[in-house]
Design an enzyme around this catalytic site. Structure first.
Site, PDB file in Angstrom:
ATOM      1  N   ARG A 104       0.684  -0.992   0.006  1.00  0.00           N
ATOM      2  CA  ARG A 104      -0.051  -0.035  -0.501  1.00  0.00           C
ATOM      3  C   ARG A 104       1.485   1.437  -0.083  1.00  0.00           C
ATOM      4  O   ARG A 104       1.724   1.437   0.610  1.00  0.00           O
ATOM      5  CB  ARG A 104      -1.197  -0.332   1.642  1.00  0.00           C
ATOM      6  CG  ARG A 104      -2.135  -1.111   1.438  1.00  0.00           C
ATOM      7  CD  ARG A 104      -2.754  -0.598   2.374  1.00  0.00           C
ATOM      8  NE  ARG A 104      -2.723   0.069   3.347  1.00  0.00           N
ATOM      9  CZ  ARG A 104      -3.774   0.422   4.475  1.00  0.00           C
ATOM     10  NH1 ARG A 104      -5.029   0.659   4.182  1.00  0.00           N
ATOM     11  NH2 ARG A 104      -3.102   0.788   5.782  1.00  0.00           N
ATOM     12  N   THR A 108      -1.220   7.424  -0.658  1.00  0.00           N
ATOM     13  CA  THR A 108      -2.772   7.587  -1.787  1.00  0.00           C
ATOM     14  C   THR A 108      -3.058   5.911  -0.446  1.00  0.00           C
ATOM     15  O   THR A 108      -4.337   5.837  -1.376  1.00  0.00           O
ATOM     16  CB  THR A 108      -2.352   7.131  -2.758  1.00  0.00           C
ATOM     17  OG1 THR A 108      -2.000   6.315  -2.766  1.00  0.00           O
ATOM     18  CG2 THR A 108      -1.612   7.953  -3.664  1.00  0.00           C
ATOM     19  N   ASP A 200       0.147  -2.358  11.792  1.00  0.00           N
ATOM     20  CA  ASP A 200       0.537  -3.435  10.490  1.00  0.00           C
ATOM     21  C   ASP A 200       1.519  -5.256  10.566  1.00  0.00           C
ATOM     22  O   ASP A 200       2.275  -5.237  11.310  1.00  0.00           O
ATOM     23  CB  ASP A 200       2.185  -2.767  10.156  1.00  0.00           C
ATOM     24  CG  ASP A 200       2.640  -2.863   9.255  1.00  0.00           C
ATOM     25  OD1 ASP A 200       2.501  -3.909   8.429  1.00  0.00           O
ATOM     26  OD2 ASP A 200       2.653  -1.692   8.068  1.00  0.00           O
ATOM     27  N   ASP A 203       4.890  -5.458   9.653  1.00  0.00           N
ATOM     28  CA  ASP A 203       5.738  -5.669   9.892  1.00  0.00           C
ATOM     29  C   ASP A 203       5.877  -6.279  11.654  1.00  0.00           C
ATOM     30  O   ASP A 203       7.205  -6.103  12.146  1.00  0.00           O
ATOM     31  CB  ASP A 203       5.659  -3.866  10.833  1.00  0.00           C
ATOM     32  CG  ASP A 203       6.012  -3.250   9.677  1.00  0.00           C
ATOM     33  OD1 ASP A 203       7.137  -3.595   8.960  1.00  0.00           O
ATOM     34  OD2 ASP A 203       5.130  -1.569   9.707  1.00  0.00           O
TER      35      ASP A 203
HETATM   36  C1  PRP Z   1      -1.001  -5.038   4.049  1.00  0.00           C
HETATM   37  C2  PRP Z   1      -1.751  -6.312   4.033  1.00  0.00           C
HETATM   38  C3  PRP Z   1      -2.609  -5.960   3.002  1.00  0.00           C
HETATM   39  C4  PRP Z   1      -2.664  -4.621   3.349  1.00  0.00           C
HETATM   40  C5  PRP Z   1      -4.315  -4.536   3.279  1.00  0.00           C
HETATM   41  O1  PRP Z   1       0.311  -4.657   3.593  1.00  0.00           O
HETATM   42  O2  PRP Z   1      -0.686  -7.036   4.337  1.00  0.00           O
HETATM   43  O3  PRP Z   1      -1.977  -6.761   2.028  1.00  0.00           O
HETATM   44  O4  PRP Z   1      -1.844  -3.796   3.920  1.00  0.00           O
HETATM   45  O5  PRP Z   1      -4.593  -3.513   2.999  1.00  0.00           O
HETATM   46  P1  PRP Z   1      -5.574  -2.217   1.886  1.00  0.00           P
HETATM   47  O6  PRP Z   1      -7.210  -3.955   2.105  1.00  0.00           O
HETATM   48  O7  PRP Z   1      -6.245  -1.519   2.720  1.00  0.00           O
HETATM   49  O8  PRP Z   1      -5.510  -2.831   0.634  1.00  0.00           O
HETATM   50  P2  PRP Z   1       0.553  -4.005   3.155  1.00  0.00           P
HETATM   51  O9  PRP Z   1       0.523  -2.954   2.113  1.00  0.00           O
HETATM   52  O10 PRP Z   1       1.284  -3.125   4.787  1.00  0.00           O
HETATM   53  O11 PRP Z   1       2.507  -4.512   2.561  1.00  0.00           O
HETATM   54  P3  PRP Z   1       2.934  -5.430   3.518  1.00  0.00           P
HETATM   55  O12 PRP Z   1       2.834  -6.931   4.000  1.00  0.00           O
HETATM   56  O13 PRP Z   1       4.441  -5.839   2.743  1.00  0.00           O
HETATM   57  O14 PRP Z   1       3.979  -4.929   4.329  1.00  0.00           O
HETATM   58  N1  URA Z   2      -2.006  -2.915   6.653  1.00  0.00           N
HETATM   59  C1  URA Z   2      -2.305  -3.574   8.230  1.00  0.00           C
HETATM   60  O1  URA Z   2      -1.379  -4.571   7.872  1.00  0.00           O
HETATM   61  N2  URA Z   2      -2.832  -2.904   9.319  1.00  0.00           N
HETATM   62  C2  URA Z   2      -4.043  -2.766   8.801  1.00  0.00           C
HETATM   63  O2  URA Z   2      -4.770  -2.323   9.945  1.00  0.00           O
HETATM   64  C3  URA Z   2      -4.029  -2.259   7.383  1.00  0.00           C
HETATM   65  C4  URA Z   2      -3.509  -2.386   6.986  1.00  0.00           C
END
Ligand code: PRP
Ligand code: URA
Length: 209
Positions: A104, A108, A200, A203
């Protein structure tokens, strides 16, 4: 909620509550996600069709049930979806694994694609799309669009925590995709994090914050 199944197993609920707590460290977070994913995989494979096949025991010939189609693919959305793969493979060791790289954009909140690799015959397979978090639904919806562009017709989304907003987006964009989720939380905050959520997921899983 149409096409949404909320797991009601006490073990899943209990383990998720531990995961939510801010003092739960990466090692336990990872372990719990694997345990929950194993339980989820057991539940969602309940509807897999069976064929009766001829077998021979040491003492007799007989017809017994076996899963009709072994054509399954696990499609984790990177990174956090990776934390669900081992649990699923415990229950479905023959599944192929494809990867969908999306993150994400912090400003945005829209998904950005950086990797996509599926088995060549993915169009013929049932896809379990794995991601712990369904927040705005942008990542899951984009992943379903990519899979459909490759011909996939049978996609199931498996999530740990969902926001009502994300479910609505999926129901609008991909009404054919059934969603399995351990908990539907309250709302998204101004940074599009699920409240109360668990923070998150990527993380916390990989200890990157
Ligand atoms: C997180 C999560 C999803 C997404 C959900 O990933 O694992 O993929 O956010 O959010 P959305 O429904 O609003 O799209 P992130 O983008 O943080 O990436 P990462 O797992 O690499 O940290
Ligand atoms: N991605 C995450 O990992 N946690 C949230 O709450 C939303 C998006």
């Amino acid at each position: 909620m149409e096409n949404v199944v909320v797991f009601d197993h006490p073990l899943i609920a209990h383990k998720l509550t531990i995961m939510r707590q801010k003092d739960t460290g990466s090692k336990d977070f990872r372990q719990l996600l694997t345990e929950i994913s194993t339980l989820m995989a057991y539940e969602i494979t309940r509807d897999l069709p069976l064929d009766y096949v001829d077998i021979e025991t040491p003492v007799a010939k007989t017809k017994k049930p076996m899963i009709a189609s072994k054509k399954l693919v696990l499609a984790p959305i990177l990174r956090a979806g990776l934390g669900m793969v081992d649990g699923f493979l415990t229950v479905i060791p023959v599944a192929k694994v494809g990867h969908i790289g999306l993150y994400r954009d912090p400003k945005t909140h829209l998904p950005v694609e950086y990797y996509f690799k599926m088995p060549a015959d993915v169009a013929d397979r049932k896809v379990y799309l794995l991601d712990p978090m369904l927040a705005t639904g942008g990542s899951a919806s984009a992943a379903c669009t990519f899979l459909k562009q490759r011909g996939c017709k049978d996609i199931v989304s498996v999530n740990l925590v969902a926001a009502p907003e994300g479910i609505a987006v999926m129901q609008h964009d991909h009404p054919d995709v059934k969603i399995y989720v351990a908990a539907v939380d309250e709302y998204l905050n101004e940074n599009k994090y699920i409240i109360p959520g668990l923070g998150d997921a990527g993380d916390r899983l990989f200890g990157t914050k």
